[in-house]
Design an enzyme around this catalytic site. Structure first.
Site, PDB file in Angstrom:
ATOM      1  CD  GLU A   1       4.364  96.219  39.851  1.00 49.76           C
ATOM      2  OE1 GLU A   1       4.099  95.961  41.018  1.00 49.76           O
ATOM      3  OE2 GLU A   1       5.334  97.162  39.823  1.00 49.76           O
TER       4      GLU A   1
ATOM      5  CD  GLU B   1      13.661 102.626  44.406  1.00 55.53           C
ATOM      6  OE1 GLU B   1      13.877 101.596  44.416  1.00 55.53           O
ATOM      7  OE2 GLU B   1      12.482 103.272  44.649  1.00 55.53           O
TER       8      GLU B   1
ATOM      9  CE1 TYR C   1      19.928  80.517  21.464  1.00 54.35           C
ATOM     10  CE2 TYR C   1      17.672  80.874  21.435  1.00 54.35           C
ATOM     11  CZ  TYR C   1      18.523  80.034  21.350  1.00 54.35           C
ATOM     12  OH  TYR C   1      18.538  78.676  20.927  1.00 54.35           O
TER      13      TYR C   1
ATOM     14  CE  LYS D   1      13.496  98.854  43.102  1.00 50.94           C
ATOM     15  NZ  LYS D   1      12.336  99.470  43.028  1.00 50.94           N
TER      16      LYS D   1
END
Length: 120
Positions: free
Chosen positions: A73, A21, A53, A99
């Site tokens: 997290e 990953e 924004y 994810k």
């Protein structure tokens, strides 16, 4: 409390526990809910009375495309901390990091983490 919502922001990052990953990377999708008082901005039509924004997007992008983390997290926590630090108007922020390609054997739509952090 009023909210500004940015949803469906896709980025490419290298977060994950598995070495592949971190090497190959993958897509992440981020949603943020920004709780703040917007009545003055609505009454005055003054952009300085709201949250920019474009700056929110840039901060989220910098975190997700930045230094790899093991856990989504940690990605969500970093996004929340930076948004609360940058924008004094924010009372709280909710961050969801999706994810879609999580390495889980089986069929699923997505894995996500959703956190809420308050100014205090």
């Amino acid at each position: 409390m009023d909210e500004i919502v940015l949803k469906g922001m896709p980025f490419f990052g290298y977060h994950g526990v598995l070495p592949e990953e971190n090497a190959i990377g993958q897509r992440f999708v981020v949603n943020v809910w920004l709780a703040c008082e917007l009545s003055e901005a609505g009454r005055t039509d003054d952009v300085s009375k709201t949250v920019d924004y474009a700056r929110v997007y840039a901060i989220v992008r910098e975190v997700v495309e930045g230094l790899p983390k093991k856990l989504i997290e940690a990605v969500a926590e970093d996004v929340a901390r930076q948004l609360l630090t940058t924008f004094a108007r924010l009372q709280s922020v909710t961050v969801e990091v999706e994810k879609p390609g999580a390495p889980i054997p089986g069929i699923f739509g997505q894995v996500s983490v959703k956190i809420r952090r308050d100014r205090a």
